[in-house]
Scaffold this motif. Structure first.
Motif, PDB file in Angstrom:
ATOM      1  N   ILE A 109       0.866  -1.189   0.000  1.00  0.00           N
ATOM      2  CA  ILE A 109       0.000   0.000   0.000  1.00  0.00           C
ATOM      3  C   ILE A 109       0.901   1.237   0.000  1.00  0.00           C
ATOM      4  O   ILE A 109       1.862   1.308   0.772  1.00  0.00           O
ATOM      5  CB  ILE A 109      -0.897   0.019   1.260  1.00  0.00           C
ATOM      6  CG1 ILE A 109      -1.775  -1.231   1.325  1.00  0.00           C
ATOM      7  CG2 ILE A 109      -1.758   1.283   1.285  1.00  0.00           C
ATOM      8  CD1 ILE A 109      -2.421  -1.451   2.694  1.00  0.00           C
ATOM      9  N   SER A 110       0.569   2.180  -0.858  1.00  0.00           N
ATOM     10  CA  SER A 110       1.355   3.410  -0.952  1.00  0.00           C
ATOM     11  C   SER A 110       0.548   4.547  -0.334  1.00  0.00           C
ATOM     12  O   SER A 110      -0.629   4.715  -0.624  1.00  0.00           O
ATOM     13  CB  SER A 110       1.611   3.673  -2.442  1.00  0.00           C
ATOM     14  OG  SER A 110       2.195   4.930  -2.643  1.00  0.00           O
ATOM     15  N   LEU A 111       1.177   5.317   0.565  1.00  0.00           N
ATOM     16  CA  LEU A 111       0.515   6.493   1.137  1.00  0.00           C
ATOM     17  C   LEU A 111       0.954   7.706   0.334  1.00  0.00           C
ATOM     18  O   LEU A 111       2.161   7.983   0.218  1.00  0.00           O
ATOM     19  CB  LEU A 111       0.867   6.655   2.610  1.00  0.00           C
ATOM     20  CG  LEU A 111       0.478   5.480   3.515  1.00  0.00           C
ATOM     21  CD1 LEU A 111       0.609   5.867   4.981  1.00  0.00           C
ATOM     22  CD2 LEU A 111      -0.938   5.005   3.239  1.00  0.00           C
ATOM     23  N   GLN A 112      -0.023   8.408  -0.233  1.00  0.00           N
ATOM     24  CA  GLN A 112       0.304   9.462  -1.184  1.00  0.00           C
ATOM     25  C   GLN A 112      -0.363  10.773  -0.807  1.00  0.00           C
ATOM     26  O   GLN A 112      -1.514  10.800  -0.368  1.00  0.00           O
ATOM     27  CB  GLN A 112      -0.169   9.036  -2.587  1.00  0.00           C
ATOM     28  CG  GLN A 112       0.430   7.709  -3.015  1.00  0.00           C
ATOM     29  CD  GLN A 112      -0.073   7.243  -4.364  1.00  0.00           C
ATOM     30  OE1 GLN A 112      -1.081   7.725  -4.861  1.00  0.00           O
ATOM     31  NE2 GLN A 112       0.637   6.292  -4.946  1.00  0.00           N
ATOM     32  N   LEU A 113       0.380  11.841  -1.040  1.00  0.00           N
ATOM     33  CA  LEU A 113      -0.132  13.186  -0.757  1.00  0.00           C
ATOM     34  C   LEU A 113      -0.316  13.946  -2.057  1.00  0.00           C
ATOM     35  O   LEU A 113       0.557  13.915  -2.927  1.00  0.00           O
ATOM     36  CB  LEU A 113       0.865  13.957   0.102  1.00  0.00           C
ATOM     37  CG  LEU A 113       0.822  13.790   1.610  1.00  0.00           C
ATOM     38  CD1 LEU A 113       1.854  14.710   2.247  1.00  0.00           C
ATOM     39  CD2 LEU A 113      -0.564  14.108   2.167  1.00  0.00           C
ATOM     40  N   ASP A 114      -1.437  14.632  -2.172  1.00  0.00           N
ATOM     41  CA  ASP A 114      -1.651  15.501  -3.319  1.00  0.00           C
ATOM     42  C   ASP A 114      -0.994  16.843  -3.011  1.00  0.00           C
ATOM     43  O   ASP A 114      -1.415  17.557  -2.109  1.00  0.00           O
ATOM     44  CB  ASP A 114      -3.156  15.674  -3.555  1.00  0.00           C
ATOM     45  CG  ASP A 114      -3.437  16.472  -4.816  1.00  0.00           C
ATOM     46  OD1 ASP A 114      -2.467  16.985  -5.420  1.00  0.00           O
ATOM     47  OD2 ASP A 114      -4.615  16.591  -5.180  1.00  0.00           O
ATOM     48  N   VAL A 115       0.076  17.147  -3.743  1.00  0.00           N
ATOM     49  CA  VAL A 115       0.781  18.414  -3.488  1.00  0.00           C
ATOM     50  C   VAL A 115       0.596  19.381  -4.654  1.00  0.00           C
ATOM     51  O   VAL A 115       1.406  20.282  -4.870  1.00  0.00           O
ATOM     52  CB  VAL A 115       2.281  18.173  -3.196  1.00  0.00           C
ATOM     53  CG1 VAL A 115       2.479  17.520  -1.852  1.00  0.00           C
ATOM     54  CG2 VAL A 115       2.933  17.344  -4.285  1.00  0.00           C
ATOM     55  N   GLY A 116      -0.489  19.161  -5.415  1.00  0.00           N
ATOM     56  CA  GLY A 116      -0.832  20.096  -6.488  1.00  0.00           C
ATOM     57  C   GLY A 116      -0.143  19.824  -7.806  1.00  0.00           C
ATOM     58  O   GLY A 116      -0.288  20.596  -8.755  1.00  0.00           O
ATOM     59  N   GLY A 117       0.629  18.727  -7.900  1.00  0.00           N
ATOM     60  CA  GLY A 117       1.303  18.392  -9.155  1.00  0.00           C
ATOM     61  C   GLY A 117       0.410  17.547 -10.046  1.00  0.00           C
ATOM     62  O   GLY A 117      -0.797  17.434  -9.819  1.00  0.00           O
ATOM     63  N   LYS A 118       1.031  16.963 -11.068  1.00  0.00           N
ATOM     64  CA  LYS A 118       0.269  16.150 -12.020  1.00  0.00           C
ATOM     65  C   LYS A 118      -0.318  14.917 -11.332  1.00  0.00           C
ATOM     66  O   LYS A 118      -1.422  14.494 -11.621  1.00  0.00           O
ATOM     67  CB  LYS A 118       1.199  15.721 -13.169  1.00  0.00           C
ATOM     68  CG  LYS A 118       0.469  15.502 -14.470  1.00  0.00           C
ATOM     69  CD  LYS A 118       1.461  15.400 -15.606  1.00  0.00           C
ATOM     70  CE  LYS A 118       1.599  13.956 -16.046  1.00  0.00           C
ATOM     71  NZ  LYS A 118       2.600  13.749 -17.082  1.00  0.00           N
ATOM     72  N   SER A 119       0.445  14.346 -10.437  1.00  0.00           N
ATOM     73  CA  SER A 119      -0.067  13.192  -9.690  1.00  0.00           C
ATOM     74  C   SER A 119       0.428  13.269  -8.245  1.00  0.00           C
ATOM     75  O   SER A 119       1.440  13.926  -7.969  1.00  0.00           O
ATOM     76  CB  SER A 119       0.389  11.885 -10.357  1.00  0.00           C
ATOM     77  OG  SER A 119       1.787  11.838 -10.391  1.00  0.00           O
ATOM     78  N   PRO A 120      -0.283  12.602  -7.315  1.00  0.00           N
ATOM     79  CA  PRO A 120       0.145  12.640  -5.910  1.00  0.00           C
ATOM     80  C   PRO A 120       1.527  12.004  -5.757  1.00  0.00           C
ATOM     81  O   PRO A 120       1.886  11.129  -6.542  1.00  0.00           O
ATOM     82  CB  PRO A 120      -0.911  11.797  -5.193  1.00  0.00           C
ATOM     83  CG  PRO A 120      -2.013  11.621  -6.156  1.00  0.00           C
ATOM     84  CD  PRO A 120      -1.459  11.757  -7.523  1.00  0.00           C
ATOM     85  N   VAL A 121       2.283  12.432  -4.770  1.00  0.00           N
ATOM     86  CA  VAL A 121       3.601  11.830  -4.536  1.00  0.00           C
ATOM     87  C   VAL A 121       3.527  10.914  -3.312  1.00  0.00           C
ATOM     88  O   VAL A 121       2.712  11.115  -2.408  1.00  0.00           O
ATOM     89  CB  VAL A 121       4.720  12.882  -4.333  1.00  0.00           C
ATOM     90  CG1 VAL A 121       4.961  13.688  -5.587  1.00  0.00           C
ATOM     91  CG2 VAL A 121       4.399  13.791  -3.163  1.00  0.00           C
ATOM     92  N   GLU A 122       4.383   9.934  -3.325  1.00  0.00           N
ATOM     93  CA  GLU A 122       4.376   8.946  -2.250  1.00  0.00           C
ATOM     94  C   GLU A 122       5.160   9.453  -1.051  1.00  0.00           C
ATOM     95  O   GLU A 122       6.270   9.969  -1.210  1.00  0.00           O
ATOM     96  CB  GLU A 122       5.010   7.659  -2.778  1.00  0.00           C
ATOM     97  CG  GLU A 122       4.974   6.505  -1.807  1.00  0.00           C
ATOM     98  CD  GLU A 122       5.508   5.250  -2.468  1.00  0.00           C
ATOM     99  OE1 GLU A 122       4.705   4.456  -2.946  1.00  0.00           O
ATOM    100  OE2 GLU A 122       6.739   5.107  -2.535  1.00  0.00           O
TER     101      GLU A 122
END
Ligand code: ZN
Length: 225
Positions: free
Chosen positions: A50-63
């Motif tokens: 499972i990957s925990l990802q944050l939406d930081v406003g880029g093209k895709s969320p980062v892990e």
């Protein structure tokens, strides 16, 4: 395969936890929880990741961290009402056991060792998120891809992984073309083989030599698992 954290907690509960757990399939790409959701269950991967990802406003969320067969999603929920701070996405399919956090909370109240294990688990994810922020700022794209592959293999307990270059690029906030070029370089060197999203480490030592070392720093922090 087993989840070592679950096995130890189950032992400490005298086998009660297993009776309260539900088998849950981990389907690649599925969202197990969203940032802001109340933590109502702990999910222990038996296989997959499972990957925990944050939406930081880029093209895709980062892990920000990954949860594999040595850990669990939602361990902080055992200590009282709290909420997911990141989206939890199944990165590599598999199976898991899930248990209501209230049951794990009861165990944490009755067993100091269980409580210590859960605190350690929550601390590990915080440490991982902090270290990866530093890693992104200080280390090259190639070093980070090598480190990600090593961490992912460690999390899943396997030397093979299903992950497209697009997924790896999204997790690390890199361009897909960069990851393609790096993966080709690693493949030419004989460190990995990859075919249609299936990546295998062919020479671990060689891959370690290309990595930044953050995976080893994290592994040390994650002891005793
Ligand atoms: Zn690094």
């Amino acid at each position: 395969m087993e989840n070592r954290l679950f096995s130890r907690l189950d032992e400490l509960s005298g086998g009660l936890l297993k009776g309260l757990a539900h088998r849950e399939e981990l389907v690649t790409g599925s969202v197990l929880a969203k940032a802001g959701d109340k933590i109502d269950r702990m999910v222990f991967p038996w296989s997959g990741m499972i990957s925990l990802q944050l939406d930081v406003g880029g093209k895709s969320p980062v892990e920000v961290t990954m949860v594999g067969t040595k850990g669990a999603l939602g361990s902080q929920g055992a200590f009282g009402e709290c909420y997911h701070v990141a989206n939890a996405v199944c990165q590599t399919g598999g199976v898991s056991l899930s248990v209501a956090v209230a049951h794990v909370g009861d165990l944490a109240q009755s067993s100091k060792e269980a409580r210590d294990l859960l605190v350690h688990q929550a601390q590990c994810y915080l440490a991982e998120a902090s270290l990866l922020a530093g890693c992104a700022a200080a280390h090259s794209a190639a070093q980070r891809v090598a480190s990600w592959l090593l961490r992912a293999m460690d999390a899943t307990g396997s030397s093979e992984l299903w992950a497209t270059q697009e997924i790896i690029a999204g997790c690390l906030g890199l361009q897909r073309a960069s990851v393609t070029s790096i993966a080709r370089h690693f493949s030419d060197k004989g460190a990995i083989t990859y075919r249609r999203g299936r990546i295998r480490i062919a020479d671990r030592e060689l891959l370690v030599a290309h990595a930044c070392g953050c995976q080893e720093r994290l592994a040390r922090q994650k002891q005793p698992f």
